[in-house]
Design an enzyme around this catalytic site. Structure first.
Site, PDB file in Angstrom:
ATOM      1  N   ASP A  62       0.859  -1.187   0.000  1.00 23.70           N
ATOM      2  CA  ASP A  62       0.000   0.000   0.000  1.00 23.70           C
ATOM      3  C   ASP A  62       0.892   1.233   0.000  1.00 23.70           C
ATOM      4  O   ASP A  62       1.693   1.443   0.922  1.00 23.70           O
ATOM      5  CB  ASP A  62      -0.896  -0.019   1.243  1.00 23.70           C
ATOM      6  CG  ASP A  62      -1.919   1.106   1.249  1.00 23.70           C
ATOM      7  OD1 ASP A  62      -2.012   1.819   0.234  1.00 23.70           O
ATOM      8  OD2 ASP A  62      -2.605   1.272   2.270  1.00 23.70           O
ATOM      9  N   ASP A  85      -3.062   2.393  -6.106  1.00 25.72           N
ATOM     10  CA  ASP A  85      -1.975   2.471  -5.133  1.00 25.72           C
ATOM     11  C   ASP A  85      -1.889   1.259  -4.207  1.00 25.72           C
ATOM     12  O   ASP A  85      -1.228   1.305  -3.174  1.00 25.72           O
ATOM     13  CB  ASP A  85      -2.111   3.746  -4.295  1.00 25.72           C
ATOM     14  CG  ASP A  85      -3.400   3.778  -3.487  1.00 25.72           C
ATOM     15  OD1 ASP A  85      -4.320   2.987  -3.802  1.00 25.72           O
ATOM     16  OD2 ASP A  85      -3.509   4.591  -2.546  1.00 25.72           O
ATOM     17  N   GLU A  86      -2.559   0.175  -4.572  1.00 26.42           N
ATOM     18  CA  GLU A  86      -2.523  -1.047  -3.766  1.00 26.42           C
ATOM     19  C   GLU A  86      -2.389  -2.268  -4.661  1.00 26.42           C
ATOM     20  O   GLU A  86      -2.983  -2.316  -5.744  1.00 26.42           O
ATOM     21  CB  GLU A  86      -3.802  -1.211  -2.952  1.00 26.42           C
ATOM     22  CG  GLU A  86      -4.057  -0.191  -1.883  1.00 26.42           C
ATOM     23  CD  GLU A  86      -5.350  -0.489  -1.145  1.00 26.42           C
ATOM     24  OE1 GLU A  86      -5.379  -1.435  -0.328  1.00 26.42           O
ATOM     25  OE2 GLU A  86      -6.344   0.203  -1.415  1.00 26.42           O
TER      26      GLU A  86
END
Length: 433
Positions: A9, A112-113
């Site tokens: 993350d 973003d993960e």
């Protein structure tokens, strides 16, 4: 062989990526990550919403999705950063490319993960924790931003682990660690436990994940139906449900975008322009991902409603078609009909949303007998090619001239925006851009 799943993350993704780019180009000598800063809205007018916030901004009580002017009221010296969608897409792609060096099984969960299946890699690395620390170190040194990593034996606990220590940390959360590490946490920190579920659980006297885990599941199911049972499973580290959810996401593909307007929209022609701008973005992303969808949904939010994290007053309608579409004008025609169904033209609007779902590969799309639809597809193909080569602003529709409406809404990405998850072995590189 024991399973090893890691969740990566990016810490304050949009702020971090903007900060790295500003330092690299010399646009700023201050690291935005070290000061109260947010990404979102217009820095000059201070309109729009907060898409992301720095860690120092959290100390002022600034929340993602709140109005920018409200954030500035909490912190008068707040730095407002203009969103840069193309930069964020490049940074996300660089992250995925680096991670693929460590495993051929990567699940891109959002911009973003991502999840990494490291099962079996211990034969090479021996210590999966050392492998996670190596990935985290390389991202920091080579890409310039930091990530938090969770390591466990399933997807659920890996994701929970990555949230436990930020920024720039690796946290293990294996089943035998659940009681000590996860159960003391507030129940709202459990994956998939939103504000409405939290309120229901607290009404039942449940404040921590541990209290939820020890509650009789039949009672939870009585008050919250199947979702109560699912949360009980998550509280106990049982991940069958989350795998089912992930698989459903993989097959129930959809593309959508929304826009919050800084002024009251009261004119239908103005509303139609905002809708078309969203359809331009959604259509472009659909075609870029080689997808077409059968369901079109439109949502509106009213200007005179209080904005909260539970949303604000509005309406939404959807229509299921007998064929899949990806053409911008096809989407817009349906979207405009839906807008007329849900809006009386009297109440001022502040937010529009368009989404196309039940998608499939557009190579399977049924050919149309209508000449106008064929022309739409040919026009879209030509426009997409020009925008791909010269930039998304290279060609715009004349109706947007002097209108003050962005020709393609989607230059700023929202953290709440749906991102198509794709299991990737490196061979399939399709992604929405």
């Amino acid at each position: 062989m024991k399973n090893y799943i890691a969740h990566v993350d990016v810490n304050s993704a949009y702020v971090s990526w903007s900060a790295v780019e500003a330092l690299r180009t010399g646009a700023s000598d201050i690291d935005y990550r070290t000061i109260p800063s947010v990404v979102g809205g217009n820095p000059e007018t201070r309109h729009g919403i907060v898409l992301a916030k720095s860690i120092p901004a959290k100390k002022y009580g600034i929340q993602t999705a709140e109005l920018v002017w409200q954030a500035v009221k909490k912190c008068p010296h707040l730095k407002i950063i203009q969103p840069d969608a193309e930069l964020y897409t490049r940074c996300s792609a660089a992250l995925v490319e680096l991670v693929r060096e460590y495993s051929d099984r990567v699940l891109v969960y959002s911009i973003d993960e991502l999840f990494i299946d490291l099962t079996g890699m211990q034969l090479i690395w021996q210590d999966p924790l050392a492998q996670c620390n190596e990935i985290r170190r390389r991202i920091k040194e080579e890409l310039g931003f930091t990530v938090s990593v969770g390591l466990s034996s399933n997807f659920l606990l890996a994701k929970m682990g990555s949230d436990m220590k930020k920024p720039d940390a690796t946290t293990t959360l294996f089943p035998e660690e659940i009681q000590a590490k996860m159960w003391p946490l507030p129940v709202e920190e459990l994956f998939y436990c939103g504000p409405a579920s939290t309120m229901k659980l607290k009404a039942l006297g449940i404040s921590t994940i541990g209290e939820l885990a020890q509650m009789e599941p039949a009672i939870l199911q009585h008050h919250m139906k199947s979702h109560g049972r699912l949360l009980w499973e998550y509280a106990n580290g049982l991940a069958d449900g989350i795998m089912t959810a992930f698989k459903a996401m993989l097959h129930q593909k959809g593309v959508g975008n929304s826009s919050t307007i800084w002024y009251d929209v009261v004119d239908r022609q103005d509303a139609a322009l905002h809708l078309l701008s969203l359809c331009e973005c959604v259509g472009l992303r659909l075609r870029g991902a080689a997808l077409a969808g059968r369901v079109v949904e439109v949502g509106i939010r009213y200007a005179n409603s209080d904005y909260t994290h539970l949303g604000y007053g509005g309406e939404s309608h959807q229509r299921k078609l007998n064929r899949s579409i990806s053409s911008t004008m096809d989407i817009y025609d349906i979207a405009l009909q839906l807008l007329d169904e849900i809006w009386d033209g009297k109440r001022a609007l502040r937010n529009f949303a368009v989404r196309v779902s039940e998608c499939s590969d557009n190579s399977d799309t049924q050919l149309s007998l209508f000449e106008s639809e064929t022309k739409h597809h040919l026009l879209d193909r030509a426009v997409d090619a020009l925008r791909e080569r010269y930039g998304k602003g290279a060609l715009t529709r004349a109706c947007f001239l002097h209108s003050g409406v962005s020709p393609i809404t989607g230059v700023g990405l929202s953290e709440r925006e749906y991102v198509l998850p794709v299991f990737s072995n490196g061979a399939d590189t399709r992604r929405i851009v």
